[in-house]
Design an enzyme around this catalytic site. Structure first.
Site, PDB file in Angstrom:
ATOM      1  N   ASN A  88      37.565  37.712  28.654  1.00 12.97           N
ATOM      2  CA  ASN A  88      38.784  37.260  29.330  1.00 12.97           C
ATOM      3  C   ASN A  88      39.134  35.897  28.753  1.00 12.97           C
ATOM      4  O   ASN A  88      38.484  34.906  29.073  1.00 12.97           O
ATOM      5  CB  ASN A  88      38.516  37.175  30.839  1.00 12.97           C
ATOM      6  CG  ASN A  88      39.676  36.528  31.585  1.00 12.97           C
ATOM      7  OD1 ASN A  88      40.784  36.421  31.047  1.00 12.97           O
ATOM      8  ND2 ASN A  88      39.425  36.102  32.812  1.00 12.97           N
ATOM      9  N   LYS A 135      41.666  34.126  29.293  1.00 13.16           N
ATOM     10  CA  LYS A 135      42.459  33.294  30.218  1.00 13.16           C
ATOM     11  C   LYS A 135      43.673  32.704  29.479  1.00 13.16           C
ATOM     12  O   LYS A 135      44.223  33.373  28.619  1.00 13.16           O
ATOM     13  CB  LYS A 135      41.579  32.210  30.841  1.00 13.16           C
ATOM     14  CG  LYS A 135      40.280  32.782  31.387  1.00 13.16           C
ATOM     15  CD  LYS A 135      39.524  31.820  32.253  1.00 13.16           C
ATOM     16  CE  LYS A 135      38.171  32.415  32.594  1.00 13.16           C
ATOM     17  NZ  LYS A 135      37.518  31.721  33.698  1.00 13.16           N
ATOM     18  N   HIS A 193      41.668  38.943  39.290  1.00 15.25           N
ATOM     19  CA  HIS A 193      40.704  37.892  38.911  1.00 15.25           C
ATOM     20  C   HIS A 193      40.742  36.779  39.968  1.00 15.25           C
ATOM     21  O   HIS A 193      41.799  36.487  40.534  1.00 15.25           O
ATOM     22  CB  HIS A 193      41.063  37.342  37.528  1.00 15.25           C
ATOM     23  CG  HIS A 193      40.005  36.451  36.973  1.00 15.25           C
ATOM     24  ND1 HIS A 193      39.899  35.120  37.328  1.00 15.25           N
ATOM     25  CD2 HIS A 193      38.983  36.695  36.117  1.00 15.25           C
ATOM     26  CE1 HIS A 193      38.863  34.586  36.697  1.00 15.25           C
ATOM     27  NE2 HIS A 193      38.287  35.521  35.956  1.00 15.25           N
ATOM     28  N   GLU A 249      40.839  33.702  39.762  1.00 18.74           N
ATOM     29  CA  GLU A 249      41.821  32.635  39.504  1.00 18.74           C
ATOM     30  C   GLU A 249      43.214  33.068  39.955  1.00 18.74           C
ATOM     31  O   GLU A 249      44.009  32.246  40.416  1.00 18.74           O
ATOM     32  CB  GLU A 249      41.799  32.242  38.017  1.00 18.74           C
ATOM     33  CG  GLU A 249      40.540  31.444  37.692  1.00 18.74           C
ATOM     34  CD  GLU A 249      40.028  31.600  36.278  1.00 18.74           C
ATOM     35  OE1 GLU A 249      40.761  32.096  35.405  1.00 18.74           O
ATOM     36  OE2 GLU A 249      38.859  31.239  36.045  1.00 18.74           O
ATOM     37  N   GLU A 255      32.298  39.217  40.190  1.00 13.99           N
ATOM     38  CA  GLU A 255      32.288  37.839  39.694  1.00 13.99           C
ATOM     39  C   GLU A 255      32.161  36.872  40.865  1.00 13.99           C
ATOM     40  O   GLU A 255      33.161  36.539  41.517  1.00 13.99           O
ATOM     41  CB  GLU A 255      33.600  37.552  38.954  1.00 13.99           C
ATOM     42  CG  GLU A 255      33.850  38.475  37.777  1.00 13.99           C
ATOM     43  CD  GLU A 255      34.756  37.808  36.756  1.00 13.99           C
ATOM     44  OE1 GLU A 255      34.299  37.649  35.617  1.00 13.99           O
ATOM     45  OE2 GLU A 255      35.871  37.415  37.092  1.00 13.99           O
ATOM     46  N   GLY A 285      32.833  29.795  35.180  1.00 15.44           N
ATOM     47  CA  GLY A 285      33.152  28.565  34.471  1.00 15.44           C
ATOM     48  C   GLY A 285      32.344  27.359  34.919  1.00 15.44           C
ATOM     49  O   GLY A 285      32.667  26.231  34.569  1.00 15.44           O
ATOM     50  N   SER A 302      29.698  32.834  33.988  1.00 18.13           N
ATOM     51  CA  SER A 302      28.845  32.073  33.068  1.00 18.13           C
ATOM     52  C   SER A 302      27.844  32.956  32.326  1.00 18.13           C
ATOM     53  O   SER A 302      26.729  32.517  32.046  1.00 18.13           O
ATOM     54  CB  SER A 302      28.147  30.933  33.803  1.00 18.13           C
ATOM     55  OG  SER A 302      29.101  30.047  34.367  1.00 18.13           O
TER      56      SER A 302
END
Ligand code: PEP
Length: 259
Positions: free
Chosen positions: A10, A12, A98, A100, A170, A176, A216
């Protein structure tokens, strides 16, 4: 049951069209000898980078996904992209929900479900993301949160369609941050997700579903994570942006894969 490994990057909001092309040119040479029978390798660039990446990936064992899809076929939805637009380009996968998107853009289980239906209607393979926040894990609510996300996100999805869907677990606290769930903690949660899918769709369907881990993941922890029985691959952010790192991660994941 041995499920085929799936490693998806991904990207992003990283990589312009030219940068994405250069990354895939490098990556495709690095993974050329990896048999596509053993692993699905996917990259998910931003919308504006899809065309150059699709072109660069042609004839290679790299597949291409988008990072979002709108539920409508067309219309007054400024800034959004439809399934038909993605399909016509040659996109095969699409990430949906996702964290985010949930955190910064108001994505809910209901909109995840609408986007998922649009992906299926356009013959795109959805990667549906779920995951708990740190405080939810610390207060023992992880399974409840995941059950709510799965029930809402997969509402009205048939067993036949479920077989086309990939779930990416996730934990938000691991994305991250450099903090990875230990293989044991991740496996316990993946097991719970598969048991939810078994209750809803039966064992035969649940056993076929690829459940990726994301948060991660890197070349140092991929093997241990993927060697867990219910972890079938990864959705990778940071470590997918450098060809050498992504290749090392794929090769190490292959060592841990049962397939
Ligand atoms: C992600 O964005 O899906 C992700 C898992 O990111 P990272 O690998 O950087 O934690």
């Amino acid at each position: 049951m041995a499920r085929k490994l799936m490693i998806a990057g991904n990207w992003k909001m990283n990589k312009t069209a030219n940068e994405g092309k250069a990354l895939v040119e490098e990556l495709k040479n690095a993974v050329a000898d990896i048999c596509p029978c053993k692993v699905d390798i996917i990259v998910c660039p931003p919308f504006t980078t899809l065309t150059s990446v699709l072109e660069a990936a042609k004839g290679s064992n790299i597949k291409v996904g988008a990072q979002n899809i709108h539920w409508a076929e067309s219309g007054a939805f400024t800034g959004e992209i439809s399934g038909a637009m993605l399909k016509e380009l040659g996109v095969e996968y699409v990430i949906i929900g996702h964290s985010e998107r949930r955190q910064y853009f108001g994505e809910t289980d209901e909109t995840v479900n609408k986007r998922l239906k649009a992906a299926l209607a356009n013959d795109l393979k959805p990667i549906v993301c779920i995951g708990e926040m740190l405080e939810e894990r610390e207060s023992g609510k992880t399974n409840d949160v995941l059950a709510t996300q799965l029930a809402g996100g997969l509402a009205d999805i048939s067993a036949a369609d479920m077989e086309k869907i990939v779930i990416a677990y996730e934990p938000v606290w691991a994305i991250g941050t450099g903090k990875t769930a230990t293989p044991e903690v991740a496996e316990e949660t993946h097991k719970y997700i598969r048991s939810f899918l078994t209750d809803k769709y039966g064992k035969e369907v649940a056993d076929k579903i690829v459940i990726q881990y994301g948060g991660s993941m890197n070349d140092g922890n991929a093997e241990a994570l993927v060697s867990q029985a219910d972890i079938d691959g990864g959705l990778i952010g940071g470590a997918s942006l450098v060809a050498a790192k992504f290749t090392a991660l794929i090769n190490n994941a292959l060592k841990g894969s049962a397939c």
